[in-house]
Design a protein around this motif. Sequence first.
Motif, PDB file in Angstrom:
ATOM      1  N   VAL A  90       0.654  -1.124   0.061  1.00  0.00           N
ATOM      2  CA  VAL A  90       0.245   0.438   0.139  1.00  0.00           C
ATOM      3  C   VAL A  90       0.945   0.840  -0.211  1.00  0.00           C
ATOM      4  O   VAL A  90       2.239   0.982   0.356  1.00  0.00           O
ATOM      5  CB  VAL A  90      -1.228   0.051   1.068  1.00  0.00           C
ATOM      6  N   GLY A  91       0.425   2.857   0.107  1.00  0.00           N
ATOM      7  CA  GLY A  91       1.642   4.321  -0.381  1.00  0.00           C
ATOM      8  C   GLY A  91       1.852   3.679   0.661  1.00  0.00           C
ATOM      9  O   GLY A  91       1.938   3.432   2.789  1.00  0.00           O
ATOM     10  N   LYS A  92       2.590   4.297   0.866  1.00  0.00           N
ATOM     11  CA  LYS A  92       3.964   4.900   1.858  1.00  0.00           C
ATOM     12  C   LYS A  92       3.711   5.439   2.818  1.00  0.00           C
ATOM     13  O   LYS A  92       4.549   5.540   3.919  1.00  0.00           O
ATOM     14  CB  LYS A  92       5.401   4.318   1.105  1.00  0.00           C
ATOM     15  N   ARG A  93       3.312   6.844   1.672  1.00  0.00           N
ATOM     16  CA  ARG A  93       2.912   7.204   2.857  1.00  0.00           C
ATOM     17  C   ARG A  93       1.806   8.327   3.328  1.00  0.00           C
ATOM     18  O   ARG A  93       1.648   8.296   4.569  1.00  0.00           O
ATOM     19  CB  ARG A  93       2.648   8.862   2.049  1.00  0.00           C
ATOM     20  N   ALA A  94       0.530   6.988   2.576  1.00  0.00           N
ATOM     21  CA  ALA A  94      -0.369   7.496   3.148  1.00  0.00           C
ATOM     22  C   ALA A  94      -1.642   5.694   2.337  1.00  0.00           C
ATOM     23  O   ALA A  94      -1.324   6.041   1.448  1.00  0.00           O
ATOM     24  CB  ALA A  94      -1.425   8.316   2.957  1.00  0.00           C
ATOM     25  N   HIS A  95      -1.780   5.530   3.325  1.00  0.00           N
ATOM     26  CA  HIS A  95      -3.698   4.404   2.860  1.00  0.00           C
ATOM     27  C   HIS A  95      -4.559   4.265   3.132  1.00  0.00           C
ATOM     28  O   HIS A  95      -4.921   5.079   4.096  1.00  0.00           O
ATOM     29  CB  HIS A  95      -2.544   2.898   3.025  1.00  0.00           C
ATOM     30  N   ASN A 128      -0.616   5.191  -6.192  1.00  0.00           N
ATOM     31  CA  ASN A 128      -0.166   5.981  -7.305  1.00  0.00           C
ATOM     32  C   ASN A 128       1.286   5.552  -7.857  1.00  0.00           C
ATOM     33  O   ASN A 128       1.955   4.640  -7.651  1.00  0.00           O
ATOM     34  CB  ASN A 128      -0.200   7.309  -6.837  1.00  0.00           C
ATOM     35  N   ALA A 129       1.205   5.972  -9.059  1.00  0.00           N
ATOM     36  CA  ALA A 129       2.227   5.950  -9.412  1.00  0.00           C
ATOM     37  C   ALA A 129       3.686   6.318  -9.095  1.00  0.00           C
ATOM     38  O   ALA A 129       4.806   5.364  -9.438  1.00  0.00           O
ATOM     39  CB  ALA A 129       2.423   7.570 -11.547  1.00  0.00           C
ATOM     40  N   ASP A 130       3.915   7.445  -7.752  1.00  0.00           N
ATOM     41  CA  ASP A 130       5.451   7.343  -7.159  1.00  0.00           C
ATOM     42  C   ASP A 130       5.378   5.696  -5.833  1.00  0.00           C
ATOM     43  O   ASP A 130       6.258   6.125  -5.145  1.00  0.00           O
ATOM     44  CB  ASP A 130       4.875   8.841  -6.389  1.00  0.00           C
ATOM     45  N   GLY A 131       3.724   5.312  -6.372  1.00  0.00           N
ATOM     46  CA  GLY A 131       4.008   4.376  -4.678  1.00  0.00           C
ATOM     47  C   GLY A 131       3.882   4.827  -3.098  1.00  0.00           C
ATOM     48  O   GLY A 131       4.191   4.335  -2.368  1.00  0.00           O
ATOM     49  N   THR A 132       3.159   6.274  -3.327  1.00  0.00           N
ATOM     50  CA  THR A 132       3.534   7.172  -1.726  1.00  0.00           C
ATOM     51  C   THR A 132       1.988   6.401  -1.693  1.00  0.00           C
ATOM     52  O   THR A 132       1.672   6.634  -0.303  1.00  0.00           O
ATOM     53  CB  THR A 132       3.400   8.295  -1.985  1.00  0.00           C
ATOM     54  N   LEU A 133       1.105   6.302  -2.407  1.00  0.00           N
ATOM     55  CA  LEU A 133      -0.542   6.712  -1.853  1.00  0.00           C
ATOM     56  C   LEU A 133      -1.302   5.896  -2.410  1.00  0.00           C
ATOM     57  O   LEU A 133      -1.364   5.069  -3.748  1.00  0.00           O
ATOM     58  CB  LEU A 133      -1.283   7.952  -2.333  1.00  0.00           C
ATOM     59  N   GLU A 167      -7.111  19.056   0.305  1.00  0.00           N
ATOM     60  CA  GLU A 167      -5.604  19.139   1.068  1.00  0.00           C
ATOM     61  C   GLU A 167      -5.220  18.029   1.771  1.00  0.00           C
ATOM     62  O   GLU A 167      -3.604  18.325   1.956  1.00  0.00           O
ATOM     63  CB  GLU A 167      -6.394  20.371   2.026  1.00  0.00           C
ATOM     64  N   ILE A 168      -6.035  17.399   2.594  1.00  0.00           N
ATOM     65  CA  ILE A 168      -5.134  16.601   3.970  1.00  0.00           C
ATOM     66  C   ILE A 168      -4.635  15.341   2.617  1.00  0.00           C
ATOM     67  O   ILE A 168      -2.962  14.821   3.186  1.00  0.00           O
ATOM     68  CB  ILE A 168      -6.141  15.036   4.328  1.00  0.00           C
ATOM     69  N   ILE A 169      -5.202  14.799   1.933  1.00  0.00           N
ATOM     70  CA  ILE A 169      -3.859  13.455   0.665  1.00  0.00           C
ATOM     71  C   ILE A 169      -3.263  15.110   0.159  1.00  0.00           C
ATOM     72  O   ILE A 169      -1.625  14.263   0.211  1.00  0.00           O
ATOM     73  CB  ILE A 169      -4.858  13.786  -0.802  1.00  0.00           C
ATOM     74  N   ASP A 170      -3.189  16.166  -0.813  1.00  0.00           N
ATOM     75  CA  ASP A 170      -1.898  16.999  -0.711  1.00  0.00           C
ATOM     76  C   ASP A 170      -0.681  16.567  -0.008  1.00  0.00           C
ATOM     77  O   ASP A 170       0.600  16.340   0.651  1.00  0.00           O
ATOM     78  CB  ASP A 170      -2.170  18.691  -1.022  1.00  0.00           C
ATOM     79  N   ALA A 171      -1.236  17.071   1.762  1.00  0.00           N
ATOM     80  CA  ALA A 171      -0.139  16.852   2.752  1.00  0.00           C
ATOM     81  C   ALA A 171       0.919  15.523   2.901  1.00  0.00           C
ATOM     82  O   ALA A 171       1.308  15.979   3.200  1.00  0.00           O
ATOM     83  CB  ALA A 171      -0.319  17.926   3.965  1.00  0.00           C
ATOM     84  N   PHE A 172      -0.158  15.221   2.963  1.00  0.00           N
ATOM     85  CA  PHE A 172       0.544  13.430   3.229  1.00  0.00           C
ATOM     86  C   PHE A 172       1.829  12.951   2.207  1.00  0.00           C
ATOM     87  O   PHE A 172       2.361  12.726   2.380  1.00  0.00           O
ATOM     88  CB  PHE A 172      -0.424  12.341   3.516  1.00  0.00           C
ATOM     89  N   GLU A 173       1.024  13.198   0.599  1.00  0.00           N
ATOM     90  CA  GLU A 173       1.920  12.917  -0.527  1.00  0.00           C
ATOM     91  C   GLU A 173       3.325  14.108  -0.186  1.00  0.00           C
ATOM     92  O   GLU A 173       4.591  13.657  -0.324  1.00  0.00           O
ATOM     93  CB  GLU A 173       0.989  13.393  -1.698  1.00  0.00           C
TER      94      GLU A 173
END
Length: 308
Positions: A90-95, A128-133, A167-173
Motif C-alpha cells: 500500500v502507499g508508503k506515505r498514506a493508505h 499511485n504512480a510514485d507508490g506513495t498513496l 488538502e489532506i491527501i496533498d499534505a501526506f503526499e
Amino acid sequence: MSVRRLAEDQVQPAAFAFNDENAVWAEATIRKYPAGRQQSAVIPLLMRAQEQDGWVTKACIEYVANRLEMPFIRVLEVATFYTQFQLKPVGKRAHIQVCGTTPCMLRGAEDLMKVCQRKIHHDPLELNADGTLSWEEVECQGACVNAPMVIIFKDAYEDLTPERLEEIIDAFEAGRGDEIKPGPQINRYFSAPEGGPQTLLEDVKPVRTNLEPQPTAEEGATMPPAEAGRPKDTATEVNPAVKTPVTDKEGAEAQAKAAEQQPLSATAKSEPDPKSAGSAAEGAPPEPGAVSGDLKPKRSRKKTEKDT
C-alpha cells in the motif's frame, strides 16, 4: 465475503525479521499469555509486522508461524480473514480507508471516493504512480455522527468535504501528514455540536436545602422533641388540656372531700323495714290481696312409669 489472497511472488520479499525495538516488544507480548497459549499472540504480532513494513508479507506469516510454533496455514487463515491486514503493498506515505457505510454514504462518502480516484488511482488497493498513496473503501469506522470520514493508518479524519480531503491527501503526499490534526475537521469538539455547546450555557446552582446549615439551639437552651414521628390523634381523651386525677391530683382530692360533705339525696332509699308489708325480710306480712301460706296452690308433676 471477497476472496483475499497473498500478493504475487514478484513483489514478495525474501525474508522478514522484526527490528530491535519490535523484537523486544514481541517477546514481552508473547510472555503475557500462559504456558501453552502463546499462539494467542498471533494477531498482535501480525499487526506489529504490518506497522513495520506497511503490509503483511508471506515471509512475515512464515516468521510468525515459526515463532509461535503454529502451522503456516493457521497463520495464513488469520491474515486472510481479517480485512485489517493488508496482503499487498500500500502507499508508503498514506493508505486512505474511506468509510462507505450508510451514514457516511448519506453524508457524501461517494464524493470522497471520487477524490481518491482522481488524485490516487481509479481502482482501490492500487498504488499511485510514485507508490506513495493508495486507498480503499471499508465498512463502518465508528464515528457515524461525524460522517463522512476516513482513516489514515491509525488516525481518523472526520466531518470531511471533498475540498478538505484533497488538502489532506496533498499534505501526506508531500510528507507533511503529521501537520494535519486528526478528528473533526470543523469547529467542534469530538461529537459536540458545531461551534460549541448550544444549551445549558449558564451555571445553574441546584437548590439543596438539606445541605444548608440548620439553626442550632443556644447554649443552655433545650430543643423540644421532634413531632414528626408521633401519631396525630384528636380524640378528647388524649387532649392535654383535659384534667384527670392523674394530671390534677389537688383538684381530684378537693372534689372527693366535697362529695363526702354533701347529704344523701332525697330519692335515695334507706334499708328496708322488716315489718312493712311486702318487705323481702323474713316474717314480713304479705301485701294486701296476695295469696300466701296454705292457700297458695301447690305444684304437682305428672306421674311416670318409674314412679309406679
